[in-house]
Every structure is written in C-alpha cells, then in structure tokens.
Design a protein around this motif. Structure first.
Motif, PDB file in Angstrom:
ATOM      1  N   MET A 265       0.838  -1.176   0.000  1.00 54.41           N
ATOM      2  CA  MET A 265       0.000   0.000   0.000  1.00 54.41           C
ATOM      3  C   MET A 265       0.883   1.239   0.000  1.00 54.41           C
ATOM      4  SD  MET A 265      -2.912  -1.001   2.803  1.00 54.41           S
ATOM      5  CE  MET A 265      -1.672  -1.299   4.033  1.00 54.41           C
ATOM      6  N   LYS A 266       0.358   2.302  -0.592  1.00 50.27           N
ATOM      7  CA  LYS A 266       1.069   3.578  -0.658  1.00 50.27           C
ATOM      8  C   LYS A 266       0.127   4.699  -0.242  1.00 50.27           C
ATOM      9  CE  LYS A 266       4.713   1.961  -2.986  1.00 50.27           C
ATOM     10  NZ  LYS A 266       5.920   1.629  -2.317  1.00 50.27           N
ATOM     11  N   GLU A 267       0.703   5.689   0.441  1.00 48.26           N
ATOM     12  CA  GLU A 267      -0.027   6.915   0.741  1.00 48.26           C
ATOM     13  C   GLU A 267       0.374   7.947  -0.290  1.00 48.26           C
ATOM     14  OE1 GLU A 267      -0.245  10.523   3.993  1.00 48.26           O
ATOM     15  OE2 GLU A 267       0.573   8.601   4.628  1.00 48.26           O
ATOM     16  N   ILE A 268      -0.611   8.568  -0.906  1.00 48.45           N
ATOM     17  CA  ILE A 268      -0.374   9.655  -1.850  1.00 48.45           C
ATOM     18  C   ILE A 268      -0.833  10.934  -1.179  1.00 48.45           C
ATOM     19  CG2 ILE A 268      -0.954  10.635  -4.095  1.00 48.45           C
ATOM     20  CD1 ILE A 268      -1.523   7.781  -5.057  1.00 48.45           C
ATOM     21  N   GLU A 269       0.067  11.911  -1.113  1.00 46.30           N
ATOM     22  CA  GLU A 269      -0.283  13.220  -0.551  1.00 46.30           C
ATOM     23  C   GLU A 269      -0.049  14.277  -1.610  1.00 46.30           C
ATOM     24  OE1 GLU A 269       0.628  16.217   3.189  1.00 46.30           O
ATOM     25  OE2 GLU A 269       1.943  14.504   2.867  1.00 46.30           O
ATOM     26  N   LEU A 270      -1.026  15.132  -1.802  1.00 48.38           N
ATOM     27  CA  LEU A 270      -0.919  16.242  -2.736  1.00 48.38           C
ATOM     28  C   LEU A 270      -0.992  17.540  -1.951  1.00 48.38           C
ATOM     29  CD1 LEU A 270      -3.081  14.047  -4.099  1.00 48.38           C
ATOM     30  CD2 LEU A 270      -2.860  15.642  -5.937  1.00 48.38           C
ATOM     31  N   ILE A 271      -0.157  18.487  -2.319  1.00 47.88           N
ATOM     32  CA  ILE A 271      -0.253  19.848  -1.800  1.00 47.88           C
ATOM     33  C   ILE A 271      -0.642  20.706  -2.998  1.00 47.88           C
ATOM     34  CG2 ILE A 271       0.911  21.737  -0.606  1.00 47.88           C
ATOM     35  CD1 ILE A 271       0.841  19.185   1.058  1.00 47.88           C
ATOM     36  N   ILE A 272      -1.843  21.274  -2.951  1.00 51.07           N
ATOM     37  CA  ILE A 272      -2.386  21.993  -4.105  1.00 51.07           C
ATOM     38  C   ILE A 272      -3.076  23.272  -3.654  1.00 51.07           C
ATOM     39  CG2 ILE A 272      -2.731  19.942  -5.549  1.00 51.07           C
ATOM     40  CD1 ILE A 272      -5.697  19.990  -4.622  1.00 51.07           C
ATOM     41  N   ASN A 273      -3.441  24.089  -4.636  1.00 50.91           N
ATOM     42  CA  ASN A 273      -4.301  25.228  -4.370  1.00 50.91           C
ATOM     43  C   ASN A 273      -5.725  24.716  -4.180  1.00 50.91           C
ATOM     44  OD1 ASN A 273      -2.269  27.158  -4.644  1.00 50.91           O
ATOM     45  ND2 ASN A 273      -2.498  27.179  -6.866  1.00 50.91           N
ATOM     46  N   GLY A 274      -6.467  25.338  -3.304  1.00 43.93           N
ATOM     47  CA  GLY A 274      -7.809  24.876  -2.967  1.00 43.93           C
ATOM     48  C   GLY A 274      -8.772  24.833  -4.134  1.00 43.93           C
ATOM     49  N   ASP A 275      -8.558  25.658  -5.158  1.00 47.34           N
ATOM     50  CA  ASP A 275      -9.486  25.673  -6.293  1.00 47.34           C
ATOM     51  C   ASP A 275      -9.403  24.397  -7.132  1.00 47.34           C
ATOM     52  OD1 ASP A 275      -6.959  26.321  -7.198  1.00 47.34           O
ATOM     53  OD2 ASP A 275      -7.635  27.851  -8.602  1.00 47.34           O
ATOM     54  N   LYS A 276      -8.396  23.565  -6.905  1.00 45.92           N
ATOM     55  CA  LYS A 276      -8.254  22.311  -7.651  1.00 45.92           C
ATOM     56  C   LYS A 276      -8.818  21.109  -6.885  1.00 45.92           C
ATOM     57  CE  LYS A 276      -4.108  23.937  -9.950  1.00 45.92           C
ATOM     58  NZ  LYS A 276      -2.693  23.674 -10.231  1.00 45.92           N
ATOM     59  N   LEU A 277      -9.353  21.338  -5.703  1.00 46.28           N
ATOM     60  CA  LEU A 277      -9.785  20.237  -4.850  1.00 46.28           C
ATOM     61  C   LEU A 277     -10.884  19.394  -5.484  1.00 46.28           C
ATOM     62  CD1 LEU A 277      -9.613  18.699  -2.202  1.00 46.28           C
ATOM     63  CD2 LEU A 277     -11.162  20.384  -1.211  1.00 46.28           C
ATOM     64  N   ASP A 278     -11.888  20.025  -6.086  1.00 45.20           N
ATOM     65  CA  ASP A 278     -12.979  19.255  -6.691  1.00 45.20           C
ATOM     66  C   ASP A 278     -12.468  18.340  -7.800  1.00 45.20           C
ATOM     67  OD1 ASP A 278     -14.994  20.214  -5.053  1.00 45.20           O
ATOM     68  OD2 ASP A 278     -15.466  21.891  -6.383  1.00 45.20           O
ATOM     69  N   ARG A 279     -11.564  18.844  -8.630  1.00 41.48           N
ATOM     70  CA  ARG A 279     -11.006  18.015  -9.706  1.00 41.48           C
ATOM     71  C   ARG A 279     -10.247  16.830  -9.141  1.00 41.48           C
ATOM     72  NH1 ARG A 279      -8.082  22.638 -12.894  1.00 41.48           N
ATOM     73  NH2 ARG A 279      -6.736  20.942 -13.581  1.00 41.48           N
ATOM     74  N   VAL A 280      -9.475  17.063  -8.077  1.00 34.93           N
ATOM     75  CA  VAL A 280      -8.703  15.979  -7.459  1.00 34.93           C
ATOM     76  C   VAL A 280      -9.642  14.935  -6.870  1.00 34.93           C
ATOM     77  CG1 VAL A 280      -7.168  15.434  -5.536  1.00 34.93           C
ATOM     78  CG2 VAL A 280      -6.652  17.358  -7.030  1.00 34.93           C
ATOM     79  N   MET A 281     -10.678  15.375  -6.179  1.00 35.54           N
ATOM     80  CA  MET A 281     -11.621  14.437  -5.577  1.00 35.54           C
ATOM     81  C   MET A 281     -12.294  13.576  -6.637  1.00 35.54           C
ATOM     82  SD  MET A 281     -13.214  16.865  -2.563  1.00 35.54           S
ATOM     83  CE  MET A 281     -14.793  16.120  -2.739  1.00 35.54           C
ATOM     84  N   GLN A 282     -12.721  14.171  -7.735  1.00 32.11           N
ATOM     85  CA  GLN A 282     -13.355  13.411  -8.813  1.00 32.11           C
ATOM     86  C   GLN A 282     -12.389  12.400  -9.417  1.00 32.11           C
ATOM     87  OE1 GLN A 282     -14.804  16.350 -11.537  1.00 32.11           O
ATOM     88  NE2 GLN A 282     -16.543  16.913 -10.254  1.00 32.11           N
ATOM     89  N   MET A 283     -11.160  12.821  -9.645  1.00 33.39           N
ATOM     90  CA  MET A 283     -10.175  11.934 -10.253  1.00 33.39           C
ATOM     91  C   MET A 283      -9.849  10.759  -9.336  1.00 33.39           C
ATOM     92  SD  MET A 283      -6.525  12.792 -11.884  1.00 33.39           S
ATOM     93  CE  MET A 283      -7.374  13.870 -13.009  1.00 33.39           C
ATOM     94  N   LEU A 284      -9.620  11.045  -8.062  1.00 31.08           N
ATOM     95  CA  LEU A 284      -9.293   9.966  -7.130  1.00 31.08           C
ATOM     96  C   LEU A 284     -10.441   8.972  -6.991  1.00 31.08           C
ATOM     97  CD1 LEU A 284      -7.375  11.887  -4.326  1.00 31.08           C
ATOM     98  CD2 LEU A 284      -6.416  10.346  -6.046  1.00 31.08           C
ATOM     99  N   SER A 285     -11.665   9.443  -7.063  1.00 25.22           N
ATOM    100  CA  SER A 285     -12.805   8.537  -6.923  1.00 25.22           C
ATOM    101  C   SER A 285     -12.939   7.598  -8.118  1.00 25.22           C
ATOM    102  CB  SER A 285     -14.099   9.315  -6.708  1.00 25.22           C
ATOM    103  OG  SER A 285     -14.462  10.019  -7.873  1.00 25.22           O
ATOM    104  N   THR A 286     -12.373   7.956  -9.264  1.00 26.48           N
ATOM    105  CA  THR A 286     -12.417   7.046 -10.418  1.00 26.48           C
ATOM    106  C   THR A 286     -11.427   5.898 -10.263  1.00 26.48           C
ATOM    107  OG1 THR A 286     -10.805   8.309 -11.704  1.00 26.48           O
ATOM    108  CG2 THR A 286     -13.128   8.899 -11.975  1.00 26.48           C
ATOM    109  N   PHE A 287     -10.393   6.083  -9.461  1.00 22.46           N
ATOM    110  CA  PHE A 287      -9.372   5.053  -9.275  1.00 22.46           C
ATOM    111  C   PHE A 287      -9.633   4.175  -8.063  1.00 22.46           C
ATOM    112  CE2 PHE A 287      -7.014   7.906 -12.002  1.00 22.46           C
ATOM    113  CZ  PHE A 287      -6.280   7.044 -12.794  1.00 22.46           C
TER     114      PHE A 287
END
Length: 113
Positions: A1-23
């Motif tokens: 298992m691996k932990e993935i951590e992203l540090i991003i601007n808050g305006d990209k959060l929705d895109r990240v959540m959608q993408m992660l949910s597809t995987f």
C-alpha cells in the motif's frame, strides 16, 4: 500500500476528488493550511505595487492510501490534469504504508481500505 499526498491550491480540490474517486473508493483526508514553495509566495504578476517579502499562501493537503498497483496511474492522471506549467501547480508525495486497520471491523491491510 502507498499513501499519496498532494499539496495543491484549494481551487483544484474538486477536480482531485473526482479523479481519485475514479481510481479508488478508499476515501481521502483533506487539511487546509498555508505555505510556499520555490517562489516563496511570489506570484507571476508584475505591477508597480510589487510587495516584496515572503507571502504565505493558502494550500490544501489531500491524502489517500491506495493499493501499490494504482499509484502510477493516479500520479500520471493527476500530473496530466493539474499541470499547467506555471508555478503553484502543487506537489505529489508517495510514501510506503506498512498496514491499515479499520477499527470498526478489525479488517487489516488492503481490505481495510
């Protein structure tokens, strides 16, 4: 298992959540904070009111734990979607996770995800 951590601007959060949910359906953990990277908070805007000094910018940390075989696909998809070739696109960190335990059911390992 691996932990993935992203540090991003808050305006990209929705895109990240959608993408992660597809995987993966393992869920995410989001933390808001402040920080800066190589630019020390300077933006690529040049005006007469150029305020020099370190600017602490609002950031969002998104963490998830996934199976090893999903990591490369997730990282590649995130880089393709979030990358704009400008400062502030963010960072991705991948760390080993030894085990996981779901407290409610005592499931362990990848079953706990």
């Amino acid at each position: 298992m691996k932990e993935i951590e992203l540090i991003i601007n808050g305006d990209k959060l929705d895109r990240v959540m959608q993408m992660l949910s597809t995987f993966s359906k393992s869920g995410i953990f989001v933390t808001q904070g402040f920080g800066y990277g190589h630019q020390h908070g300077f933006r690529q805007v040049y005006t007469r009111d150029d305020d020099r000094g370190v600017k602490i910018l609002p950031k969002v940390s998104v963490r998830t734990v996934v199976a090893d075989e999903l990591v490369d696909g997730i990282v590649d998809a995130l880089v393709d979607d979030l990358g704009s070739a400008t400062f502030g696109d963010g960072k991705i960190f991948v760390k080993d996770t030894l085990t996981a335990v779901r407290v409610r059911t005592d499931e362990r390992g990848e079953e706990a995800l």
